[in-house]
Each structure stands twice: as structure tokens, then as C-alpha cells.
Motif scaffolding. Structure first.
Motif, PDB file in Angstrom:
ATOM      1  N   LEU A  25     -60.207  69.631  41.128  1.00  0.00           N
ATOM      2  CA  LEU A  25     -61.325  70.340  41.323  1.00  0.00           C
ATOM      3  C   LEU A  25     -60.540  71.920  40.586  1.00  0.00           C
ATOM      4  O   LEU A  25     -61.887  73.125  40.977  1.00  0.00           O
ATOM      5  CB  LEU A  25     -61.050  70.558  42.470  1.00  0.00           C
ATOM      6  N   VAL A  26     -59.625  72.493  39.749  1.00  0.00           N
ATOM      7  CA  VAL A  26     -59.411  73.218  39.473  1.00  0.00           C
ATOM      8  C   VAL A  26     -59.291  73.368  38.070  1.00  0.00           C
ATOM      9  O   VAL A  26     -59.035  72.549  37.615  1.00  0.00           O
ATOM     10  CB  VAL A  26     -58.695  74.213  39.946  1.00  0.00           C
ATOM     11  N   ASN A  27     -59.792  74.582  36.661  1.00  0.00           N
ATOM     12  CA  ASN A  27     -60.057  73.944  35.352  1.00  0.00           C
ATOM     13  C   ASN A  27     -58.014  74.630  35.565  1.00  0.00           C
ATOM     14  O   ASN A  27     -57.374  75.073  36.133  1.00  0.00           O
ATOM     15  CB  ASN A  27     -61.235  74.613  35.006  1.00  0.00           C
ATOM     16  N   ALA A  28     -57.814  73.376  34.424  1.00  0.00           N
ATOM     17  CA  ALA A  28     -56.209  74.896  33.860  1.00  0.00           C
ATOM     18  C   ALA A  28     -56.088  76.386  33.695  1.00  0.00           C
ATOM     19  O   ALA A  28     -54.701  76.585  34.406  1.00  0.00           O
ATOM     20  CB  ALA A  28     -55.973  74.309  32.452  1.00  0.00           C
ATOM     21  N   ASP A  29     -57.132  76.842  33.683  1.00  0.00           N
ATOM     22  CA  ASP A  29     -56.844  78.472  33.955  1.00  0.00           C
ATOM     23  C   ASP A  29     -56.930  78.455  35.528  1.00  0.00           C
ATOM     24  O   ASP A  29     -57.440  79.873  35.748  1.00  0.00           O
ATOM     25  CB  ASP A  29     -57.979  79.374  33.146  1.00  0.00           C
ATOM     26  N   GLY A  30     -57.010  78.120  36.506  1.00  0.00           N
ATOM     27  CA  GLY A  30     -56.818  78.016  37.582  1.00  0.00           C
ATOM     28  C   GLY A  30     -58.427  78.496  37.872  1.00  0.00           C
ATOM     29  O   GLY A  30     -58.872  78.991  39.044  1.00  0.00           O
ATOM     30  N   THR A  31     -59.589  78.419  37.242  1.00  0.00           N
ATOM     31  CA  THR A  31     -61.262  78.643  37.564  1.00  0.00           C
ATOM     32  C   THR A  31     -61.237  77.770  38.657  1.00  0.00           C
ATOM     33  O   THR A  31     -60.963  76.506  38.474  1.00  0.00           O
ATOM     34  CB  THR A  31     -61.903  79.401  36.820  1.00  0.00           C
ATOM     35  N   PRO A  32     -62.431  77.231  39.409  1.00  0.00           N
ATOM     36  CA  PRO A  32     -62.992  76.082  40.043  1.00  0.00           C
ATOM     37  C   PRO A  32     -63.691  75.092  38.854  1.00  0.00           C
ATOM     38  O   PRO A  32     -64.437  75.622  38.179  1.00  0.00           O
ATOM     39  CB  PRO A  32     -63.941  76.772  40.913  1.00  0.00           C
ATOM     40  N   ALA A  33     -63.091  74.214  38.739  1.00  0.00           N
ATOM     41  CA  ALA A  33     -63.546  73.518  38.050  1.00  0.00           C
ATOM     42  C   ALA A  33     -65.467  72.644  38.767  1.00  0.00           C
ATOM     43  O   ALA A  33     -65.982  72.775  38.116  1.00  0.00           O
ATOM     44  CB  ALA A  33     -62.970  71.786  37.777  1.00  0.00           C
ATOM     45  N   VAL A  34     -65.992  73.054  40.313  1.00  0.00           N
ATOM     46  CA  VAL A  34     -66.899  72.756  40.487  1.00  0.00           C
ATOM     47  C   VAL A  34     -66.459  73.651  41.796  1.00  0.00           C
ATOM     48  O   VAL A  34     -65.481  73.561  42.032  1.00  0.00           O
ATOM     49  CB  VAL A  34     -66.964  71.527  41.523  1.00  0.00           C
ATOM     50  N   GLU A  35     -67.853  74.064  42.123  1.00  0.00           N
ATOM     51  CA  GLU A  35     -67.210  75.365  43.393  1.00  0.00           C
ATOM     52  C   GLU A  35     -67.894  74.978  44.410  1.00  0.00           C
ATOM     53  O   GLU A  35     -68.928  73.970  45.107  1.00  0.00           O
ATOM     54  CB  GLU A  35     -68.840  76.224  42.838  1.00  0.00           C
ATOM     55  N   SER A  36     -67.594  76.320  46.057  1.00  0.00           N
ATOM     56  CA  SER A  36     -67.198  75.274  47.034  1.00  0.00           C
ATOM     57  C   SER A  36     -68.901  75.873  47.578  1.00  0.00           C
ATOM     58  O   SER A  36     -68.772  77.158  47.253  1.00  0.00           O
ATOM     59  CB  SER A  36     -66.315  75.944  47.710  1.00  0.00           C
ATOM     60  N   ALA A  37     -68.938  75.130  48.805  1.00  0.00           N
ATOM     61  CA  ALA A  37     -71.041  75.015  48.373  1.00  0.00           C
ATOM     62  C   ALA A  37     -69.940  76.553  49.969  1.00  0.00           C
ATOM     63  O   ALA A  37     -70.714  77.293  51.171  1.00  0.00           O
ATOM     64  CB  ALA A  37     -71.761  74.412  49.543  1.00  0.00           C
ATOM     65  N   ALA A  38     -69.145  76.064  51.182  1.00  0.00           N
ATOM     66  CA  ALA A  38     -68.670  76.506  51.924  1.00  0.00           C
ATOM     67  C   ALA A  38     -68.221  77.800  51.514  1.00  0.00           C
ATOM     68  O   ALA A  38     -67.787  78.974  52.518  1.00  0.00           O
ATOM     69  CB  ALA A  38     -67.641  75.068  52.712  1.00  0.00           C
ATOM     70  N   PRO A  40     -68.542  80.339  48.450  1.00  0.00           N
ATOM     71  CA  PRO A  40     -69.117  80.395  47.196  1.00  0.00           C
ATOM     72  C   PRO A  40     -67.966  80.771  46.483  1.00  0.00           C
ATOM     73  O   PRO A  40     -67.482  82.255  46.956  1.00  0.00           O
ATOM     74  CB  PRO A  40     -70.042  81.124  47.217  1.00  0.00           C
ATOM     75  N   GLY A  41     -68.144  80.347  44.561  1.00  0.00           N
ATOM     76  CA  GLY A  41     -66.863  81.062  43.799  1.00  0.00           C
ATOM     77  C   GLY A  41     -65.636  81.123  43.981  1.00  0.00           C
ATOM     78  O   GLY A  41     -65.012  80.916  43.346  1.00  0.00           O
ATOM     79  N   MET A  42     -64.999  79.846  44.923  1.00  0.00           N
ATOM     80  CA  MET A  42     -64.200  78.919  45.012  1.00  0.00           C
ATOM     81  C   MET A  42     -64.070  77.958  44.833  1.00  0.00           C
ATOM     82  O   MET A  42     -64.986  76.719  44.979  1.00  0.00           O
ATOM     83  CB  MET A  42     -63.629  79.253  46.737  1.00  0.00           C
TER      84      MET A  42
END
Ligand SMILES: Cc1cc2nc3c(=O)[nH]c(=O)nc-3n(C[C@H](O)[C@H](O)[C@H](O)COP(=O)(O)OP(=O)(O)OC[C@H]3O[C@@H](n4cnc5c(N)ncnc54)[C@H](O)[C@@H]3O)c2cc1C
Ligand code: SF4
Ligand code: SF4
Length: 608
Positions: A25-38, A40-42
Motif C-alpha cells: 500500500l505504501v512505497n519504500a519512501d513512505g508515499t502511497p502506492a495507491v491512494e485512499s478514496a476515503a 485523499p492523499g493517503m
């Protein structure tokens, strides 16, 4: 509250789902690999609610080939999982009856006589025939012996350490939220209510959790799975009439034990021919052992606890167990309908995984690995849909999840197993031959016998014991047990020739002691009764009262006016009363007079 994915139950199926999902769910650098619809941005917000008061309070064997587990954890180090051991030696034993109280058919009596007569030429030891050959589908070569509780705690810690999913134990889900045939989330159980569910001190209504996807992995007797079955029906011809009540002890073996870690013993033939037993040896002189009382066993006095004690006392086993000590105890039922019990695996907004979705394979005697495989397959499918920004519609879930499942070993082996145990409807000997036939012909042939509901095959106590205990004697025993507010099976078994159990306070302990010492059963206050006798008048007319005889926790007692009484504080949530009720619910042809709702509490041991 709005989230992206909500899961019901944290058993092996959901553990696999969350293990695979949480890593991506999260990339190695901590950014979201896919984004939450509930949010957004997470990354997607994923919650899992577990009914039991902690992770790992489930019950299982477990011996497993661990194919799906190893696919998830290729570098798995068994030394890092408490109580895990590689399988070293497997035996299948036919136990002769050392007492003469077992109810055996003519065929089995004849077989027993032949085995006894030829015992010097056969591998017979301590009244047990060690089958010289067993088909490969029964083997767990290269597999693992695990403790379900310890393994689930190990997985739970790993899943939570990713920080991408939350698991909430002690939080039963009361129902799925359904809007126009679409599942839109779940509602948690009300707290601060009386036994009947009416608001009382500290009333807190269960919270609604809205989610784009609801993952239902609530096992064989989960209230949410059964709600969906009631709402959407089962596919044509499917039913859930095969089950078994499993009961187990975890024991410290005596210091001088000859049993080595990795030993796997499977038994059949005793205490009743229909009852299967298992004994698996963990490291450090600890063993898991227990029995399964299957749905086709037609005795109305189907108490697993008393039978388990007679099984342990069989000479082949007792020489290993004598001097041992009870560490933990548990009971749970298994849904054994497999593919034939498969519900609709998906719908708009939901997907089903694990035993409640028909994964358990009765031919190979394997459930954990299959449940795990289904959870992994769903996680891969969900990641695919999230990445493609596709909604969780039935069509998309079918294409991503069901397609994966259909092309996997899980599905192919379930086809082989589908009718493999039907022969047991016609007796144990036919059942064993039918299993071998189905296994060796890859499911092409089996011996028939359509499974039927309990009220169609469990006879009255009087009919079952005809010729062994007179009707007059049964009437007297009934009166005596009623006066003591106790179940009847102990008195019936005594009368049928089963000897008293020589309690030693260590390993052979009373049922109540097993609940307190081994299961540490508790129920938090403020929740409604989860076992409900739907139509009390049916209970009043019920002769067999199988719910009360089969209860794994002595939580059901006779009660006044013929309606049993349920004590939530002794309930281990095994589900045996649900499966075994001997009266049909008049509203459906398939279900029984007991409602088994979501509930809190139960076993407090993480070793089972
Ligand atoms: C005595 C026994 C011995 C067994 N031996 C073996 C063996 O040797 N090898 C093997 O492979 N398999 C064995 N099995 C079968 C195996 O344990 C199951 O097939 C497997 O656990 C199924 O996993 P699951 O995740 O589908 O369901 P479960 O393990 O049943 O997990 C479901 C979870 O959902 C939770 N839940 C239910 N309802 C709710 C709710 N409303 N809200 C929140 N949570 C809820 C439950 O508390 C539970 O933790 C055995 C089973 C038993 C009972
Ligand atoms: S719950 Fe079922 S088995 Fe128990 S007394 Fe009522 S009808 Fe009989
Ligand atoms: S009342 Fe509880 S312990 Fe008894 S059979 Fe039902 S679920 Fe199991």
C-alpha cells in the motif's frame, strides 16, 4: 466512519489478505502506492475487526502442507514461530475398542475380530493398527505443525508493524450494511445492553463503518457470512450440511516422553467409529491433541468432551499421555461442505474468503492453507483493482478474484474433494472406501449418500439406544438429570458401558475445570446473548435436545418449561449448538431453531 476496506474476522484467511495487501500500500519512501478514496492523499484506510478478545484466540489443529503460507513467506523460519515444528513422522491408526462400549456395525466388528486374530502378523500395537500404507493425499510431508494461536499472533504482529492496516480485537461486527443489494460496510455490536439486546447502563450503539469493500472472513459460523447467505441465497444446489465439532487439548507431555517433535498421529475407529482424532507434537514436549465429532455421526448424545477423554485413555495414546498436564483447551466447529457449501464469493462491495467461503478440503483434512490461499488471492485482486482505479463491483471482483481462485490449486483440489466424504452417510467403512476412491481417481468416482440436515438423521435418544438402554431407564435418567439441571449424555454413556473417567486434576479434569484452567473462558458484561432459541415452542417439543448435549462449554442447560437456558459466560463460540440443533427453523428448510449471532468473549488462550 468512512474507510476504504473493512474486514470481518482475523483468522488465517484475513491474515493472508492483510499480509499481502499491507506490504504493497505504501512505497519504500513512505508515499502511497495507491491512494485512499476515503482520505485523499493517503494510502487506503484498512480496518479489521475481530470478535475474540485478542488476536490468536482461535482454535485449530494445526498440521499443514503450508504451500500457500510458504508462498507468502518464502524465507519462513519455523524457529521464529513459537510452537512450530517441521513434520517428521506421520501415522494413521485404526483404534480398536478396548472397552466394548463403542457402537460398531457388523462390518467393523468383523474387521476388529480379524485384526485381533492376526495381530502378530500385522503392525498392531496397544490395540491400534498402524496402517502400513496411506494415500499420498493424506500426507503432510515437508509440512509444518503450528499452534493456530501462536501463529496468528506472529502474523498479527507483522501485519500491524507495517503501519498500513489496523486490527481491532474484542470488536464483534453485528451486521453487514446492505443498500439495494450492495454491501456498503458493517455495523459493530451494541454495548451496554441487557441479555435481550435492550439498551441498559452505558448503552453505546454499534458504530457504522462505511467501506468501498467489505471482506468477509468470519469463518464457518460467522454471523456476517450467514447474513449474506440469507440475503443473497446460496448458488443452486449448494448447502452447508457437512460440519464437524473439533475439540482439543494442548498438553505438556511427561518428561520421559518417547514422542518426538514433528510427530503426526491421525486416528479413527474409537471412541466411536465415526470420531477422528489427532495428536501433533510441538517442540519442548508440548502436544496438541483432539477429536472431531462429524455431522454424519447420528448419536443424539454427541458430547465431544467426554469422548475426548475416552480417546485420550485409549492404550495406544495413554502410554504417551499418562503423567502429562493440561495447558490449554478449546473447541470450534469446522464447515466441511467445501465446494458444495461455497456461497456467492463476491457481490457489489463485498468478497468472501476462508472457510466460510467453502475453502476447507475434507479429503486432505486441510483448512488453514486453503483459507490462506483465498486471502492471498483476494489481496492480489484488490491491489490490481486499486491500481487500475476500478470500483469493487461484483463484475470487477469476479474478474480479478474469482478468476484467480478458479485457476488455482485451491479450486482444482476442491473439485476432487467435493463428494469424497459422501460415503460416510452410509457408514464408516463405506465412507473410508469412498474417500480412497475419490482421492485415487482425482474425484471422478465417489460413493454416494447425500448429506442431510440433523433433524433428518439424528434419532431420538430412545431410538438410538434401543436394545441397549430401555425406555423406562431413559425416562428415569431424564428425571434425575432434570433435577440436577444437567445434560443427559453423561448418564447415557455410563449406562451404555462407558467407564467413569479417572480424574487426576492434571490432564483428566472435569469439563468445568477445562473451561476455567484450559480455556480461561470469559464474557465481558454489557452484550446481548448471542445464542437465541428462536421458537421456544419447538424446544418444548424437542425430544433430543442435541444443543444441550453437544454444547462444548456446558453453556446450555435444561431450563424451566422445556426451553434451554444459555449462559454467555461459559460459551466458547464453537457453533456446535447452531449446527446440531435437531429441529428445523420453520421459516427455512435449511436452518435450525437456534440463532447464532455475533457476540463477545469466549476463549482466552492463544495456544489452541
Ligand atoms: C479442532 C480443529 C482442528 C483443526 N485442524 C486443522 C489442521 O490440522 N490443519 C488445517 O489445515 N486445518 C485445521 N483446522 C481447520 C482450520 O482451522 C480452518 O479451516 C481455518 O482456521 C479457517 O480459517 P478462516 O480464516 O477461514 O476462519 P477462522 O479461523 O474461523 O477465523 C474466523 C475469525 O473470524 C472471527 N469472527 C467471526 N465472526 C465475527 C464477527 N461477527 N465479528 C468479528 N470477528 C468475527 C472469529 O473469531 C475468527 O477469529 C482445524 C479446525 C479445528 C476446529
Ligand atoms: S435449540 Fe434445537 S436442539 Fe435445542 S431444544 Fe431447541 S429445538 Fe431442540
Ligand atoms: S452455546 Fe457456545 S459453547 Fe455451547 S455449543 Fe453453542 S457456541 Fe458452543
Amino acid at each position: 466512519m468512512d474507510v476504504d476496506i473493512v474486514c470481518v474476522g482475523f483468522g488465517p484467511a484475513t491474515a493472508a489478505f492483510l499480509t499481502t495487501l499491507s506490504k504493497q500500500l505504501v512505497n519504500a519512501d513512505g508515499t502511497p502506492a495507491v491512494e485512499s478514496a476515503a482520505l485523499p492523499g493517503m494510502p487506503p484506510q484498512v480496518l479489521c475487526y475481530e470478535r475474540a478478545d485478542d488476536i490468536g484466540f482461535g482454535v485449530s489443529g494445526v498440521v499443514t502442507r503450508a504451500r500457500a503460507l510458504r508462498a507468502t513467506f518464502p524465507e519462513i523460519d519455523q524457529a521464529g514461530i513459537p510452537m512450530a515444528a517441521p513434520v517428521r513422522e506421520e501415522k494413521v491408526l485404526y483404534l480398536l475398542d478396548p472397552i466394548g462400549a463403542s457402537r460398531r456395525s457388523m462390518t467393523l466388528r468383523l474387521a476388529d475380530s480379524l485384526i485381533r486374530a492376526a495381530k502378530f502378523a500385522l503392525p498392531v500395537e496397544n490395540l491400534a493398527l498402524n496402517l502400513p500404507w496411506t494415500p499420498s493425499f493424506l500426507h503432510k510431508h515437508d509440512g509444518m505443525i503450528l499452534s493456530m494461536g501462536q501463529f496468528m499472533q506472529w502474523v498479527g504482529a507483522q501485519v500491524q508493524s507495517t503501519g498500513t492496516v489496523q486490527i481491532w480485537p474484542g470488536t464483534p461486527v453485528s451486521q453487514a450494511l446492505i443498500e439495494e443489494k450492495k454491501v456498503v460496510g458493517v455495523r459493530l455490536l451494541d454495548q451496554g445492553v441487557d441479555k435481550a439486546g435492550n439498551p441498559s447502563d452505558g448503552f453505546t450503539p454499534g458504530m457504522d463503518i462505511h467501506a468501498a469493500l467489505t471482506v468477509v472472513g468470519d469463518g464457518p459460523v460467522g454471523a456476517i457470512g450467514r447474513q449474506l447467505d440469507a440475503q443473497f441465497g446460496l448458488p443452486d444446489g449448494h448447502h452447508t450440511r457437512d460440519w464437524a465439532a473439533g475439540m482439543k487439548f494442548v498438553v505438556d507431555l511427561p518428561e520421559n516422553t518417547a514422542l518426538k517433535p514433528g510427530t503426526v498421529l491421525h486416528t479413527f475407529g474409537y471412541p466411536e467409529p465415526e470420531i477422528f482424532g489427532f495428536l501433533y507434537v510441538h517442540p519442548d514436549r508440548v502436544a496438541s491433541l483432539g477429536i472431531f465429532v462429524p455431522s454424519w455421526f447420528d448419536s443424539p448424545a454427541r458430547t465431544a468432551y467426554r469422548y475426548l477423554q475416552h480417546w485420550m485413555l485409549h492404550p495406544y495414546l495413554w502410554r504417551h499421555l499418562k503423567g502429562g498436564k493440561l495447558r490449554s483447551w478449546g473447541a470450534k466447529t469446522l464447515g466441511e461442505s467445501g465446494r458444495r457449501g461455497e456461497p456467492h464469493l463476491t457481490g457489489d462491495g463485498y468478497a468472501r474468503i476462508g472457510e466460510g467461503s467453502g475453502t476447507t478440503n475434507v479429503l486432505t483434512g486441510s483448512g488453514v492453507d486453503e483459507a490462506w490461499a483465498s486471502g492471498t488471492q483476494l489481496a492480489e485482486a484488490v491491489l490490481e483493482l486499486l491500481k487500475a482505479k476500478k470500483p469493487f463491483t461484483k463484475q470487477n471482483l469476479d474478474e480479478a478474484y474469482v478468476k484467480r481462485r478458479r485457476s488455482s490449486w485451491l479450486d482444482q483440489e476442491s473439485i476432487v474433494a467435493e463428494k469424497s466424504r459422501d460415503g460416510f452417510q452410509r457408514g464408516v467403512a463405506t465412507g473410508m472406501i469412498g474417500m480412497a476412491l475419490a482421492g485415487l481417481t482425482k474425484g471422478k468416482f465417489s460413493l454416494g449418500g447425500e448429506p442431510v440436515q440433523p433433524w433428518k438423521h439424528i434419532p431420538s435418544v430412545e431410538d438410538y439406544y434401543a436394545g441397549r438402554i430401555s425406555r423406562e431407564k431413559i425416562a428415569t435418567l431424564r428425571d434425575e438429570c432434570k433435577a440436577k439441571n444437567s445434560s443427559l449424555h453423561g448418564a447415557l454413556m455410563d449406562q451404555a458401558g462407558w467407564p467413569a473417567i479417572p480424574f487426576d486434576g492434571q490432564l483428566l479434569v472435569s469439563h468445568q475445570d477445562a473451561l476455567l484452567m484450559g480455556g480461561k473462558v470469559q464474557a465481558p458484561p454489557g452484550y446481548a446473548d448471542h445464542v437465541v432459541f428462536q421458537q421456544p415452542e419447538l424446544c418444548r417439543q424437542c425430544g433430543a435436545r442435541v444443543c444441550l448435549e453437544a454444547c462444548s462449554g456446558q453453556a446450555i442447560t435444561p431450563g424451566e418449561n422445556g426451553v434451554p437456558v444459555f449462559d454467555r459466560e461459559k460459551c466458547v463460540h464453537c457453533g456446535a449448538c447452531l449446527w446440531n440443533c435437531s429441529q428445523a427453523d420453520p421459516k427455512t428448510s435449511e436452518h435450525m431453531n437456534i440463532a447464532f449471532r455475533a457476540g463477545a468473549g469466549g476463549l482466552h488462550s492463544a495456544e489452541n
